[in-house]
Design an enzyme around this catalytic site. Structure first.
Site, PDB file in Angstrom:
ATOM      1  N   GLY A   1      67.057 -17.788 -37.369  1.00 54.48           N
ATOM      2  CA  GLY A   1      65.859 -17.112 -37.872  1.00 54.48           C
ATOM      3  C   GLY A   1      66.184 -15.926 -38.756  1.00 54.48           C
ATOM      4  O   GLY A   1      66.138 -16.005 -39.980  1.00 54.48           O
ATOM      5  N   ARG A   2      66.512 -14.801 -38.141  1.00 55.44           N
ATOM      6  CA  ARG A   2      66.872 -13.608 -38.913  1.00 55.44           C
ATOM      7  C   ARG A   2      68.168 -13.842 -39.699  1.00 55.44           C
ATOM      8  O   ARG A   2      68.334 -13.312 -40.803  1.00 55.44           O
ATOM      9  CB  ARG A   2      67.030 -12.420 -37.970  1.00 55.44           C
ATOM     10  CG  ARG A   2      65.758 -12.077 -37.227  1.00 55.44           C
ATOM     11  CD  ARG A   2      65.966 -10.923 -36.253  1.00 55.44           C
ATOM     12  NE  ARG A   2      64.829 -10.799 -35.352  1.00 55.44           N
ATOM     13  CZ  ARG A   2      64.725  -9.882 -34.401  1.00 55.44           C
ATOM     14  NH1 ARG A   2      65.713  -9.003 -34.236  1.00 55.44           N
ATOM     15  NH2 ARG A   2      63.668  -9.837 -33.620  1.00 55.44           N
TER      16      ARG A   2
ATOM     17  N   CYS B   1      71.999 -13.499 -35.106  1.00 54.99           N
ATOM     18  CA  CYS B   1      70.859 -12.857 -34.444  1.00 54.99           C
ATOM     19  C   CYS B   1      70.932 -13.324 -32.995  1.00 54.99           C
ATOM     20  O   CYS B   1      71.941 -13.091 -32.339  1.00 54.99           O
ATOM     21  CB  CYS B   1      69.547 -13.206 -35.137  1.00 54.99           C
ATOM     22  SG  CYS B   1      69.360 -14.940 -35.607  1.00 54.99           S
ATOM     23  N   SER B   2      69.920 -14.018 -32.506  1.00 56.45           N
ATOM     24  CA  SER B   2      70.000 -14.577 -31.159  1.00 56.45           C
ATOM     25  C   SER B   2      70.347 -16.059 -31.236  1.00 56.45           C
ATOM     26  O   SER B   2      71.382 -16.497 -30.765  1.00 56.45           O
ATOM     27  CB  SER B   2      68.680 -14.370 -30.418  1.00 56.45           C
ATOM     28  OG  SER B   2      68.770 -14.833 -29.087  1.00 56.45           O
TER      29      SER B   2
ATOM     30  N   ASP C   1      60.467  -6.446 -32.526  1.00 59.08           N
ATOM     31  CA  ASP C   1      60.646  -7.462 -31.490  1.00 59.08           C
ATOM     32  C   ASP C   1      59.928  -8.753 -31.846  1.00 59.08           C
ATOM     33  O   ASP C   1      60.393  -9.847 -31.518  1.00 59.08           O
ATOM     34  CB  ASP C   1      60.119  -6.951 -30.141  1.00 59.08           C
ATOM     35  CG  ASP C   1      61.030  -5.895 -29.537  1.00 59.08           C
ATOM     36  OD1 ASP C   1      61.982  -5.474 -30.227  1.00 59.08           O
ATOM     37  OD2 ASP C   1      60.789  -5.491 -28.388  1.00 59.08           O
TER      38      ASP C   1
ATOM     39  N   GLN D   1      63.279 -19.791 -39.109  1.00 55.10           N
ATOM     40  CA  GLN D   1      62.566 -20.469 -38.029  1.00 55.10           C
ATOM     41  C   GLN D   1      61.064 -20.532 -38.206  1.00 55.10           C
ATOM     42  O   GLN D   1      60.422 -21.411 -37.636  1.00 55.10           O
ATOM     43  CB  GLN D   1      62.856 -19.756 -36.699  1.00 55.10           C
ATOM     44  CG  GLN D   1      64.162 -20.136 -36.040  1.00 55.10           C
ATOM     45  CD  GLN D   1      64.344 -19.402 -34.731  1.00 55.10           C
ATOM     46  OE1 GLN D   1      64.534 -18.197 -34.721  1.00 55.10           O
ATOM     47  NE2 GLN D   1      64.295 -20.108 -33.623  1.00 55.10           N
TER      48      GLN D   1
END
Length: 593
Positions: free
Chosen positions: A520-521, A515-516, A470, A559
């Site tokens: 980032g990921r 990802c969201s 997380d 990020q």
């Protein structure tokens, strides 16, 4: 082809014979460059603007021209539309304006009111766009070109929350060497005590000649430097100015009046679809042993600092479509817009969507154009757009690197049917779950898309990686590297089954990665894929170059410095596992940091 020298227009400013000769020489040199890059030649009046700023020193004016062009390119200051959001609101905020009076020498007076600037509510490149736009309006005047510019930074009534060090650096760098205006002086008025520290940092960047022109004054001292007739009332002057309405006068009657620099700037932006992959071997690639030595020498903190160098570079391009009011609700995060130059465009369909926008970007892979589509985790109001994109781009594999919720926060919507044989309809597209396989670190779902309009069906494989924590990054890259191989193999198998690649009918379709936020990921996954592909083929790679180039296509990719450092660690972990470096001593220093 010989460059054409622009004729002197009838309404051109009066110049001395020496100044006219310098203008001809400047245009001759610059238009050799415009011919080389097949862009329109520079006009006489634009040339005079740059020469005025450097007192008709041709070489210095040419240097200024290229600094100005490069600054606008880096900051995405191109094709400005002052009547459209968010630029219109930024211009009308009144935080920056040009007074309608001049100082006794004829210099134009620019005013920045710090208390009106709220960094957490502003997008920095939009602030810079407004600044450029208004400064350009000022130097359209021959009188300003000849007599220069006075810049007042009014800090009265402001606090630390109104201050943005990075913006301050950029504005001073702009004024000192990247804008065609003679900077007469900078007056910083009403600076709080805390301002001394950031100013000491900024002043280190300035040449002595520029530093001498900057004066920090109390409000009561301003009239010693400018007469009251040149100052607004809040600074002890007589000029009545309503900052809430003043800048309406600077909006053009027609939106987007032609800017001769747009063409000159845009030629250097990476086109969306025409070039080969940006990820090709560069001159500074490292062998794996050089990479080990490099990481051990720089250590974790040094790699973090390297990431900061990347992060400080503003996106190369514009965000007009993302920031359009009608599209804002389609962005999961307001501060993660999508570059116009590389965005995926949907087909507008009656009854489905009135816009071609989705927050998704084409991204190159290693020696492969548009290998990925980097996108945000779909929102409920973008599920149909997402599946339309998958269909139109002939996507065969989707990679998801987040869960629906993490840390108690919603990260992504449930945009596909979770149970075998269940289906969800998205307009004319129906998505059916054909089966689910649960692995140790990921879930694989086979989906079928049925286009009821075209009466066609396609299979898509959906992968969800489940071992990303997380918070932070995985402690080991082993599961992600294994997952990467599974994704690669599935894409190759699907392309082979499709048959298009071997027959040369069309390029390999992109893999959708999200990802969201989609940076980032997503950026970490794609960077690792690119670097490992080059390492396997050539035995060399360059992480810094890969991430920098990736951010020209999917802005803000990777990020955090932690994600950036993870890329280095993952590559070293892969290299050790594959026997590319001896295990043990060389990597112990890296692992212990």
């Amino acid at each position: 082809m010989e460059p054409a020298t622009a004729p002197r227009p009838d309404m051109a400013p009066e110049l001395t014979p020496e100044e006219e000769q310098a203008t001809k020489q400047f245009l001759e040199e610059i238009n050799k460059w415009t011919v080389q890059y097949n862009v329109s030649p520079l006009s006489w009046n634009v040339a005079v603007k740059f020469l005025m700023a450097r007192k008709f020193d041709v070489l210095r004016a040419i240097e200024l021209f290229h600094s100005y062009r490069e600054t606008r390119r880096k900051e995405g200051i191109v094709k400005l539309k002052p009547h459209e959001e968010p630029l219109r609101s930024e211009i009308l905020s009144g935080k920056f304006t040009i007074l309608n009076v001049r100082d006794p020498t004829g210099a134009s007076i620019a005013l920045f009111t710090a208390r009106l600037h709220h960094p957490h509510k502003s997008v920095q490149h939009v602030v810079l766009q407004a600044l450029f736009y208004l400064l350009d309006r000022a130097v359209d005047s021959f009188e300003t070109q000849r007599n220069g510019l006075v810049f007042i930074y009014d800090m009265c009534g402001s606090n630390y929350a109104n201050f943005e060090l990075d913006l301050g650096k950029k504005v001073l760098n702009l004024l000192k060497g990247a804008f065609p205006a003679r900077l007469k002086k900078v007056l910083i008025v009403g600076a709080p005590i805390w301002f001394r520290v950031p100013y000491s940092i900024i002043s280190l960047l300035l040449k002595d000649k520029v530093r001498e022109r900057i004066q920090i004054l109390k409000t009561s001292e301003v009239t010693q430097h400018l007469p009251r007739e040149c100052l607004p009332e809040n600074l002890g002057g007589y000029v009545k100015i309503d900052l809430a309405t003043w800048n309406f006068q600077f909006l053009p009657q027609v939106n987007g009046h032609p800017d001769p620099f747009d063409e000159i700037i845009l030629f250097s932006l990476p086109p969306a679809l025409d070039w080969d992959s940006v990820h090709v071997p560069g001159p500074h690639a490292m062998t794996i042993q050089e990479l080990v030595d490099y990481v051990n020498a720089r250590q974790k903190q040094g790699i973090y600092e390297e990431y900061e160098d990347i992060r400080r570079e503003n996106p190369v391009g514009t965000f007009h479509c993302s920031m359009s009011p009608g599209n804002l609700e389609k962005n999961r995060y307001g501060d993660v817009p999508c570059l116009d130059q590389t965005r995926v465009k949907l087909t507008k369909r009656s009854g489905h969507t009135q816009t071609d926008y989705i927050n998704a970007s084409f991204m190159d892979g290693y020696k492969q154009k548009n290998a990925y589509i980097g996108t945000q985790g779909p929102l409920e109001n973008t599920y149909r757009d997402f599946w339309l994109m998958v269909w139109e781009q002939k996507v065969l594999v989707i990679v998801m690197t987040t869960r629906f919720e993490e840390g108690g926060r919603r990260k992504c919507g449930q945009y596909w049917p979770l149970e075998k044989d269940s289906r969800i309809r998205f307009g004319f597209l129906t998505v059916t779950n054909l089966g689910v396989e649960n692995m140790n670190h990921y879930k694989k779902t086979t989906l079928e898309i049925h286009n009821t309009e075209e009466r066609q069906k396609r299979q898509v494989t959906h992968f969800q990686f489940l071992s990303w924590p997380d918070y932070g990054v995985p402690s080991s890259a082993a599961s992600l590297i294994d997952f990467l191989r599974v994704v690669r193999n599935q894409q190759s198998l699907a392309v082979s089954n499709m048959g298009a690649r071997s027959k040369g009918q069309c390029p390999e379709p992109p893999i959708v990665v999200h990802c969201s936020a989609g940076i980032g990921r997503t950026g970490t996954f794609c960077s690792l894929d690119i670097c490992l592909a080059q390492l396997e083929e050539l035995g060399t790679l360059n992480v810094f170059q890969t991430v920098s180039r990736m951010r020209t296509q999917r802005a803000f990719s990777i990020q955090t410095p932690e994600q950036y450092y993870f890329c280095y660690k993952a590559i070293l972990e892969f290299a050790e596992k594959e026997g590319m470096v001896s295990s043990g001593q060389n990597l112990l220093a890296v692992e212990s940091q």
